[in-house]
Enzyme design. Sequence first.
Site, PDB file in Angstrom:
ATOM      1  N   ASP A   1      31.200  38.877 -13.263  1.00  0.00           N
ATOM      2  CA  ASP A   1      31.734  39.388 -12.002  1.00  0.00           C
ATOM      3  C   ASP A   1      31.424  38.428 -10.858  1.00  0.00           C
ATOM      4  O   ASP A   1      31.869  38.639  -9.726  1.00  0.00           O
ATOM      5  CB  ASP A   1      31.235  40.800 -11.709  1.00  0.00           C
ATOM      6  CG  ASP A   1      29.718  40.916 -11.651  1.00  0.00           C
ATOM      7  OD1 ASP A   1      29.033  39.886 -11.789  1.00  0.00           O
ATOM      8  OD2 ASP A   1      29.220  42.042 -11.484  1.00  0.00           O
ATOM      9  N   SER A   2      30.721  37.329 -11.172  1.00  0.00           N
ATOM     10  CA  SER A   2      30.564  36.230 -10.219  1.00  0.00           C
ATOM     11  C   SER A   2      31.921  35.614  -9.878  1.00  0.00           C
ATOM     12  O   SER A   2      32.023  34.838  -8.919  1.00  0.00           O
ATOM     13  CB  SER A   2      29.631  35.155 -10.785  1.00  0.00           C
ATOM     14  OG  SER A   2      29.973  34.827 -12.130  1.00  0.00           O
TER      15      SER A   2
ATOM     16  N   ASP B   1      31.833  41.076 -17.918  1.00  0.00           N
ATOM     17  CA  ASP B   1      31.088  42.002 -17.067  1.00  0.00           C
ATOM     18  C   ASP B   1      31.910  43.252 -16.782  1.00  0.00           C
ATOM     19  O   ASP B   1      33.116  43.165 -16.496  1.00  0.00           O
ATOM     20  CB  ASP B   1      30.751  41.339 -15.720  1.00  0.00           C
ATOM     21  CG  ASP B   1      29.370  40.715 -15.703  1.00  0.00           C
ATOM     22  OD1 ASP B   1      28.491  41.195 -16.437  1.00  0.00           O
ATOM     23  OD2 ASP B   1      29.176  39.748 -14.937  1.00  0.00           O
TER      24      ASP B   1
ATOM     25  N   LYS C   1      29.078  43.338 -20.620  1.00  0.00           N
ATOM     26  CA  LYS C   1      27.741  43.262 -20.034  1.00  0.00           C
ATOM     27  C   LYS C   1      27.641  44.296 -18.920  1.00  0.00           C
ATOM     28  O   LYS C   1      28.557  44.446 -18.122  1.00  0.00           O
ATOM     29  CB  LYS C   1      27.428  41.869 -19.490  1.00  0.00           C
ATOM     30  CG  LYS C   1      26.003  41.767 -18.910  1.00  0.00           C
ATOM     31  CD  LYS C   1      25.585  40.334 -18.680  1.00  0.00           C
ATOM     32  CE  LYS C   1      26.229  39.706 -17.479  1.00  0.00           C
ATOM     33  NZ  LYS C   1      25.882  40.390 -16.190  1.00  0.00           N
TER      34      LYS C   1
ATOM     35  N   GLU D   1      24.874  46.063 -15.969  1.00  0.00           N
ATOM     36  CA  GLU D   1      23.628  45.921 -15.228  1.00  0.00           C
ATOM     37  C   GLU D   1      22.870  47.249 -15.163  1.00  0.00           C
ATOM     38  O   GLU D   1      23.471  48.296 -14.905  1.00  0.00           O
ATOM     39  CB  GLU D   1      23.914  45.440 -13.794  1.00  0.00           C
ATOM     40  CG  GLU D   1      24.486  44.038 -13.718  1.00  0.00           C
ATOM     41  CD  GLU D   1      24.675  43.573 -12.276  1.00  0.00           C
ATOM     42  OE1 GLU D   1      24.202  44.269 -11.346  1.00  0.00           O
ATOM     43  OE2 GLU D   1      25.293  42.510 -12.079  1.00  0.00           O
TER      44      GLU D   1
ATOM     45  N   GLU E   1      17.655  38.036 -15.140  1.00  0.00           N
ATOM     46  CA  GLU E   1      17.995  37.158 -14.021  1.00  0.00           C
ATOM     47  C   GLU E   1      16.887  37.138 -12.987  1.00  0.00           C
ATOM     48  O   GLU E   1      16.439  38.179 -12.510  1.00  0.00           O
ATOM     49  CB  GLU E   1      19.307  37.614 -13.364  1.00  0.00           C
ATOM     50  CG  GLU E   1      19.721  36.731 -12.202  1.00  0.00           C
ATOM     51  CD  GLU E   1      21.126  37.009 -11.694  1.00  0.00           C
ATOM     52  OE1 GLU E   1      21.528  36.362 -10.697  1.00  0.00           O
ATOM     53  OE2 GLU E   1      21.824  37.852 -12.287  1.00  0.00           O
TER      54      GLU E   1
END
Length: 273
Positions: free
Chosen positions: A53-54, A92, A122, A124, A191
């Site tokens: 999502d970067s 993501d 992925k 979070e 991270e």
Amino acid sequence: MAGYLVSDTRKVTTHRFLEMKQKGEKISMLTSYDFTTAGIVDAAGVDGILVGDSASNVMAGNGTTLPITIDQMIYHASSVVKAVKRALVVCDMPFGSYQAGGIDGVKNAIRIMKESGCDALKIEGGAEIIDTVKRILDAGIPVMGHLGLTPQSINKFGTYAVRAKEEQEANKLISDAKALADAGCFAITLEKVPAKLATLVTREVAVPIIGIGAGNGTDGQVLVVADMLGMTKGFNPRFLRRYADLNTVMTDAIGNYVRDVKTSDFPSEAESY
């Protein structure tokens, strides 16, 4: 073509990630968001490609990862999947696609998998989202966890500083990592956490731990491709190693093109029909 350091051209799977951890073979990952870049990254031999999502920052110019949508993530992931022959492609789940929990999370996970063709997702978070993780896993979708600095929670943290430096947060991170592994996550990203903590988690958790700003004691590493290639400027965290200066290379090349057009040097007779 096999990668520069890779002779095994078999498709990388979640099971192969586990095999690599068990053999002590480091896992290499980079982000990609488009067909052309993903093809180059895959051919160079990375084990995993993260459609992060970067993309919200790198591709769309947003200040955080929060604005990117499910539709946009599917667009980027499907573009990447079309180019990749070997690497495991992980996408993501964007902010808002699973935090409400339960049915919404599963529906969105299924949609991303179906429409993008990626290999895994992925997500979070730790204990707070473990029930949703389990439901997604129960649907047959491989999940990579993500702990430490979780950019989707930046407004909660209020800073991109190193996480889990204090004992209480470190203990929670260890507990969350074990819970994600026990739930069935095939790997976990850590991270921006202290290297000693990341090494401890890597030793105590059976699944592969992929670090970004987490030292060299993890099972593998991931970086944003635009950062490690030196396309971006002004972003210089300690964990980033720039392997090229493409910003300068591209600027020079484009400048030369502009000059040649302005002076009528391009196209030449040989470049004309």
